[in-house]
Design an enzyme around this catalytic site. Structure first.
Site, PDB file in Angstrom:
ATOM      1  N   LEU A 105       0.878  -1.176   0.000  1.00 39.69           N
ATOM      2  CA  LEU A 105       0.000   0.000   0.000  1.00 39.69           C
ATOM      3  C   LEU A 105       0.913   1.223   0.000  1.00 39.69           C
ATOM      4  CD1 LEU A 105      -2.789  -0.624   2.700  1.00 39.69           C
ATOM      5  CD2 LEU A 105      -3.095  -0.441   0.231  1.00 39.69           C
ATOM      6  N   ASP A 106       0.457   2.311  -0.625  1.00 34.52           N
ATOM      7  CA  ASP A 106       1.246   3.546  -0.626  1.00 34.52           C
ATOM      8  C   ASP A 106       1.475   4.048   0.806  1.00 34.52           C
ATOM      9  OD1 ASP A 106       1.209   3.496  -3.356  1.00 34.52           O
ATOM     10  OD2 ASP A 106      -0.377   5.000  -3.553  1.00 34.52           O
ATOM     11  N   PHE A 107       2.488   4.881   0.942  1.00 42.87           N
ATOM     12  CA  PHE A 107       2.852   5.476   2.236  1.00 42.87           C
ATOM     13  C   PHE A 107       1.636   6.113   2.927  1.00 42.87           C
ATOM     14  CE2 PHE A 107       4.799   9.168   4.524  1.00 42.87           C
ATOM     15  CZ  PHE A 107       5.579   8.455   5.407  1.00 42.87           C
TER      16      PHE A 107
END
Ligand code: URA
Length: 246
Positions: A105-107
């Protein structure tokens, strides 16, 4: 050892630093056991979770491990990072450093992230052929209304061309939850995919939370940053049933 299968003699030879020809008589004399049973032959196939003993001494005894974590925004989906906290840093499990991440998942995204030491399971889950759906709750800057939802839904279902990768996204589904919140289902995970898809409509994603992967929903009991092991049943039932052919 990788989760791919290996010949027993090759595995023992490389593990003990001896030749395969030295291993074969050990197997032939019944000194090697595989999952508690005397090995059938040197060419028997084993994997990373097969229990192997030589003269009753353990050569390998790995246990498969499967965890879910509720990733908070601001944490990296990586095993190591020089600057930021990683999902591994948030785990308390003693075997945490043997795990890898199944689908990042993105930051700034939050929600369900899976971790395992079982490469076969993670490959199955992330293989494009499996088309495992992933469900996201998306909070948008501009409202989606019953009047404009069709534009979004049609574009998501048709797929969008991403020139940078020269690919068209696979059909995705979209459902209104409230004015600024929609649920999106994807069967792939392209770089910043959801943000880029809403970007086409000049609608900025301000919150992105993964709620399910296949049949496995994020446990509502897990606060942001908390994790737990999966039950054996969850490890199997995460894979959606395939529609019957013919
Ligand atoms: N799409 C995104 O843009 N970010 C994610 O983290 C997942 C899907």
């Amino acid at each position: 050892m990788q989760s791919r299968r290996a010949r027993l003699d090759r595995f023992i030879a490389s593990h003990l630093g001896i030749s395969r020809s030295a291993v074969r008589p050990m197997v032939a004399r019944g000194r090697v056991a595989v999952d508690g049973v005397v090995a059938r032959g040197s060419n028997q196939l084993i994997d990373q979770f097969t229990h192997v003993t030589l003269d009753n001494q353990t050569v390998q005894a790995n246990t498969p491990l499967y965890l879910m974590i509720n990733k908070p925004a601001g944490v990296v989906s990586a095993t190591v990072d020089a600057r930021h906290t990683t999902v591994i840093d948030l785990l308390r499990h003693p075997e945490r450093h043997s795990l890898h991440i199944v689908g990042r998942l993105d930051f700034n995204s939050s929600g369900l992230v899976l971790l395992t030491n079982d490469g076969r399971w993670s490959r199955q889950l992330t293989s494009p052929e499996q088309k495992i759906p992933k469900l996201y709750r998306v909070t948008l800057e501009n409202p989606i209304t019953p009047d404009n939802v069709e534009h979004y839904a049609e574009a998501f279902a048709a797929g969008m061309y991403f020139a940078y990768e020269a690919i068209t996204t696979r059909p995705a589904q979209l459902r209104i939850v409230s004015d600024h919140v929609v649920e999106v289902s994807l069967v792939e995970g392209r770089y910043h995919q959801i943000k880029r898809m809403f970007g086409r409509f000049h609608n900025r994603v301000i919150g992105l939370h993964r709620t399910a992967i296949g049949n496995l929903a994020l446990d509502p009991e897990l606060e942001a940053g908390q994790s737990r092991e999966l039950a054996a049943r969850e490890v199997l039932t995460i894979f959606p049933a395939r529609p019957d052919k013919g």
